[in-house]
Design a protein around this motif. Structure first.
Motif, PDB file in Angstrom:
ATOM      1  N   CYS A  98       0.852  -1.181   0.000  1.00  0.00           N
ATOM      2  CA  CYS A  98       0.000   0.000   0.000  1.00  0.00           C
ATOM      3  C   CYS A  98       0.890   1.233   0.000  1.00  0.00           C
ATOM      4  CB  CYS A  98      -0.892   0.001   1.243  1.00  0.00           C
ATOM      5  SG  CYS A  98      -1.872   1.507   1.439  1.00  0.00           S
ATOM      6  N   ASN A  99       0.573   2.198  -0.849  1.00  0.00           N
ATOM      7  CA  ASN A  99       1.378   3.421  -0.945  1.00  0.00           C
ATOM      8  C   ASN A  99       0.922   4.505   0.027  1.00  0.00           C
ATOM      9  OD1 ASN A  99       3.228   2.610  -2.949  1.00  0.00           O
ATOM     10  ND2 ASN A  99       1.697   2.952  -4.543  1.00  0.00           N
ATOM     11  N   HIS A 100      -0.141   4.262   0.754  1.00  0.00           N
ATOM     12  CA  HIS A 100      -0.622   5.203   1.777  1.00  0.00           C
ATOM     13  C   HIS A 100      -0.764   6.623   1.212  1.00  0.00           C
ATOM     14  CE1 HIS A 100      -0.357   2.128   4.897  1.00  0.00           C
ATOM     15  NE2 HIS A 100       0.714   1.727   4.244  1.00  0.00           N
ATOM     16  N   CYS A 101      -1.726   6.739   0.318  1.00  0.00           N
ATOM     17  CA  CYS A 101      -1.975   8.001  -0.390  1.00  0.00           C
ATOM     18  C   CYS A 101      -2.268   9.155   0.572  1.00  0.00           C
ATOM     19  CB  CYS A 101      -3.154   7.842  -1.343  1.00  0.00           C
ATOM     20  SG  CYS A 101      -2.938   6.564  -2.586  1.00  0.00           S
ATOM     21  N   GLU A 103      -4.411  11.482  -0.039  1.00  0.00           N
ATOM     22  CA  GLU A 103      -5.869  11.571  -0.063  1.00  0.00           C
ATOM     23  C   GLU A 103      -6.393  10.249  -0.614  1.00  0.00           C
ATOM     24  OE1 GLU A 103      -7.640  15.156  -1.362  1.00  0.00           O
ATOM     25  OE2 GLU A 103      -5.910  16.390  -0.885  1.00  0.00           O
ATOM     26  N   PRO A 104      -6.522   9.236   0.243  1.00  0.00           N
ATOM     27  CA  PRO A 104      -6.787   7.867  -0.198  1.00  0.00           C
ATOM     28  C   PRO A 104      -8.151   7.658  -0.853  1.00  0.00           C
ATOM     29  CG  PRO A 104      -6.085   7.978   2.116  1.00  0.00           C
ATOM     30  CD  PRO A 104      -6.447   9.353   1.699  1.00  0.00           C
ATOM     31  N   ALA A 105      -8.136   7.040  -2.016  1.00  0.00           N
ATOM     32  CA  ALA A 105      -9.390   6.712  -2.696  1.00  0.00           C
ATOM     33  C   ALA A 105     -10.152   5.636  -1.936  1.00  0.00           C
ATOM     34  CB  ALA A 105      -9.101   6.249  -4.125  1.00  0.00           C
ATOM     35  N   CYS A 106      -9.412   4.750  -1.243  1.00  0.00           N
ATOM     36  CA  CYS A 106     -10.085   3.712  -0.458  1.00  0.00           C
ATOM     37  C   CYS A 106     -10.925   4.338   0.644  1.00  0.00           C
ATOM     38  CB  CYS A 106      -9.066   2.733   0.125  1.00  0.00           C
ATOM     39  SG  CYS A 106      -7.803   3.491   1.177  1.00  0.00           S
ATOM     40  N   LEU A 107     -10.400   5.376   1.271  1.00  0.00           N
ATOM     41  CA  LEU A 107     -11.102   6.053   2.358  1.00  0.00           C
ATOM     42  C   LEU A 107     -12.340   6.780   1.839  1.00  0.00           C
ATOM     43  CD1 LEU A 107      -9.461   8.181   5.169  1.00  0.00           C
ATOM     44  CD2 LEU A 107     -11.552   8.914   4.033  1.00  0.00           C
ATOM     45  N   THR A 108     -12.168   7.542   0.775  1.00  0.00           N
ATOM     46  CA  THR A 108     -13.285   8.350   0.277  1.00  0.00           C
ATOM     47  C   THR A 108     -14.349   7.504  -0.398  1.00  0.00           C
ATOM     48  OG1 THR A 108     -11.964   8.822  -1.714  1.00  0.00           O
ATOM     49  CG2 THR A 108     -11.960  10.474   0.020  1.00  0.00           C
ATOM     50  N   SER A 109     -14.008   6.262  -0.765  1.00  0.00           N
ATOM     51  CA  SER A 109     -15.008   5.381  -1.376  1.00  0.00           C
ATOM     52  C   SER A 109     -15.755   4.565  -0.325  1.00  0.00           C
ATOM     53  CB  SER A 109     -14.329   4.421  -2.366  1.00  0.00           C
ATOM     54  OG  SER A 109     -13.537   3.463  -1.682  1.00  0.00           O
ATOM     55  N   CYS A 110     -15.289   4.608   0.924  1.00  0.00           N
ATOM     56  CA  CYS A 110     -15.877   3.784   1.990  1.00  0.00           C
ATOM     57  C   CYS A 110     -16.989   4.549   2.701  1.00  0.00           C
ATOM     58  CB  CYS A 110     -14.792   3.368   2.986  1.00  0.00           C
ATOM     59  SG  CYS A 110     -15.410   2.326   4.328  1.00  0.00           S
ATOM     60  N   PHE A 111     -18.227   4.101   2.554  1.00  0.00           N
ATOM     61  CA  PHE A 111     -19.349   4.850   3.108  1.00  0.00           C
ATOM     62  C   PHE A 111     -19.597   4.566   4.585  1.00  0.00           C
ATOM     63  CE2 PHE A 111     -21.067   0.931   1.384  1.00  0.00           C
ATOM     64  CZ  PHE A 111     -21.948   0.491   2.353  1.00  0.00           C
ATOM     65  N   GLY A 113     -16.820   4.480   6.787  1.00  0.00           N
ATOM     66  CA  GLY A 113     -15.681   5.025   7.517  1.00  0.00           C
ATOM     67  C   GLY A 113     -14.757   3.971   8.096  1.00  0.00           C
ATOM     68  N   ALA A 114     -14.527   2.891   7.351  1.00  0.00           N
ATOM     69  CA  ALA A 114     -13.644   1.829   7.839  1.00  0.00           C
ATOM     70  C   ALA A 114     -12.170   2.202   7.727  1.00  0.00           C
ATOM     71  CB  ALA A 114     -13.908   0.531   7.064  1.00  0.00           C
ATOM     72  N   TYR A 115     -11.870   3.229   6.943  1.00  0.00           N
ATOM     73  CA  TYR A 115     -10.474   3.646   6.750  1.00  0.00           C
ATOM     74  C   TYR A 115     -10.196   4.961   7.470  1.00  0.00           C
ATOM     75  CZ  TYR A 115      -9.777   0.131   3.095  1.00  0.00           C
ATOM     76  OH  TYR A 115      -9.643  -1.047   2.421  1.00  0.00           O
ATOM     77  N   THR A 116      -8.947   5.117   7.888  1.00  0.00           N
ATOM     78  CA  THR A 116      -8.502   6.344   8.542  1.00  0.00           C
ATOM     79  C   THR A 116      -7.130   6.726   8.005  1.00  0.00           C
ATOM     80  OG1 THR A 116      -9.660   5.802  10.606  1.00  0.00           O
ATOM     81  CG2 THR A 116      -7.886   7.427  10.751  1.00  0.00           C
ATOM     82  N   VAL A 123      -2.468   4.791   6.287  1.00  0.00           N
ATOM     83  CA  VAL A 123      -3.881   4.575   5.987  1.00  0.00           C
ATOM     84  C   VAL A 123      -4.257   3.250   6.643  1.00  0.00           C
ATOM     85  CG1 VAL A 123      -5.634   4.229   4.214  1.00  0.00           C
ATOM     86  CG2 VAL A 123      -3.746   5.826   3.811  1.00  0.00           C
ATOM     87  N   THR A 124      -5.033   3.322   7.725  1.00  0.00           N
ATOM     88  CA  THR A 124      -5.377   2.134   8.488  1.00  0.00           C
ATOM     89  C   THR A 124      -6.809   1.698   8.190  1.00  0.00           C
ATOM     90  OG1 THR A 124      -6.096   3.458  10.392  1.00  0.00           O
ATOM     91  CG2 THR A 124      -3.776   2.771  10.322  1.00  0.00           C
ATOM     92  N   TYR A 125      -7.143   0.502   8.641  1.00  0.00           N
ATOM     93  CA  TYR A 125      -8.427  -0.107   8.313  1.00  0.00           C
ATOM     94  C   TYR A 125      -9.038  -0.745   9.553  1.00  0.00           C
ATOM     95  CZ  TYR A 125     -11.368  -4.024   6.689  1.00  0.00           C
ATOM     96  OH  TYR A 125     -12.371  -4.940   6.520  1.00  0.00           O
TER      97      TYR A 125
END
Length: 294
Positions: A98-101, A103-111, A113-116, A123-125
């Protein structure tokens, strides 16, 4: 109260942390020893690999007709692949995780809030709130999150978390960085790592491609890369946009609060109309029955 992740979704923006940490990966120094894979495995308590870490035949593996190299999985949060390039007389090795963006797309796509995105850059989960929609797998521009399909009872997302809980939040480098024998990995503040990268490029311009991968790709990442050969020749996607993925849908996401406010009211109105209609029909039926009885 909205969580930080949901506020970011509603506003269509998620600011990175300027003092966040990162890792500079110098591909010219990686020797393909796979020590980082072994260290990650131990640190995260992952199962033993199908092939031992000192078995370098894994570099011969490829998938989908030979077009793809190994990728991180639920059992391996990082993998090292070998590449051949006409620009080099020796193999090039590249570590993938994981490149730990910023502004992570994984975070903003998660409705849910499983990502921080932590202030330290990780970027944690949180598997406890994950509903298994796998939107993050689709959203990630680097195709990193893996899903534990092997667990039918409690399948969750699996990915590198930057050794956050056990190391990074305590100021220690990730396990993969600490063990690297060739110092191909350097841990530090992202801004300082960029300075180091530029110094190396300036000092020996013939050795490096004039680009720091991850400085601007999809808004920037915590993991940064230097290479002596064109990045596309070692498996990097060089077609990625410079802006964060969230920028593509900012206008839409900006309407989310309005939609969330309007739709409940509309549905309530529809429900009241339907209920009233049923009530009128019921009252009319009662009146007819009373008329017949009289």
């Amino acid at each position: 109260m909205l969580s930080p992740a949901k506020k970011a979704l509603a506003a269509g923006n998620l600011a990175g942390f300027p003092d966040g940490m990162g890792v500079l990966v110098d591909l010219t120094r990686c020797v393909g020893c796979r020590s980082c894979e072994a260290a990650c495995n131990r640190e995260q308590g992952l199962p033993a690999p199908d092939q031992p870490f000192d078995d370098y035949s894994v570099f011969e593996q490829s998938f989908h007709g030979g077009t793809q190299k190994r990728r991180p999985t639920e059992k391996a949060y990082t993998v090292v692949n070998r590449y051949e390039s006409e620009a080099s007389d020796k193999p090039i090795y590249r570590k993938i995780q994981c490149n730990h963006c910023n502004e992570p797309a994984c975070l903003t796509s998660c409705f849910v809030g499983a990502y921080t995105k932590t202030p330290e850059g990780a970027v944690t989960y949180n598997s406890k709130v994950c509903v298994g929609c796998r939107n993050c797998m689709v959203a990630c521009p680097f195709h990193v999150p893996a899903y534990s399909y092997s667990d039918p009872i409690d399948p969750v997302i699996k990915k590198c978390i930057f050794c956050y809980d056990s190391r990074v939040k305590h100021g220690m480098p990730p396990a993969c960085v600490e063990i690297c024998p060739s110092q191909a990995l350097i841990f530090g503040k992202r801004d300082e790592l960029l300075k180091i990268a530029r110094q190396r490029m300036t000092k020996d311009p013939a050795k490096y491609v004039d680009h720091i991968y991850g400085e601007h790709e999809v808004g920037g990442t915590s993991w940064l890369y230097l290479s002596g050969v064109p990045f596309e020749e070692v498996g990097f996607d060089t077609s990625l946009q410079q802006e964060p993925i969230i920028s593509n849908v900012k206008d839409f996401l900006g309407t989310v609060p309005m939609v969330l406010a309007i739709w409940p009211a509309l549905f309530t109105g529809f429900h009241l109309l339907a209920t009233k209609g049923k009530g009128d029909h019921h009252d009319h039926g009662q009146a007819e029955e009373e008329g017949e009885d009289s």
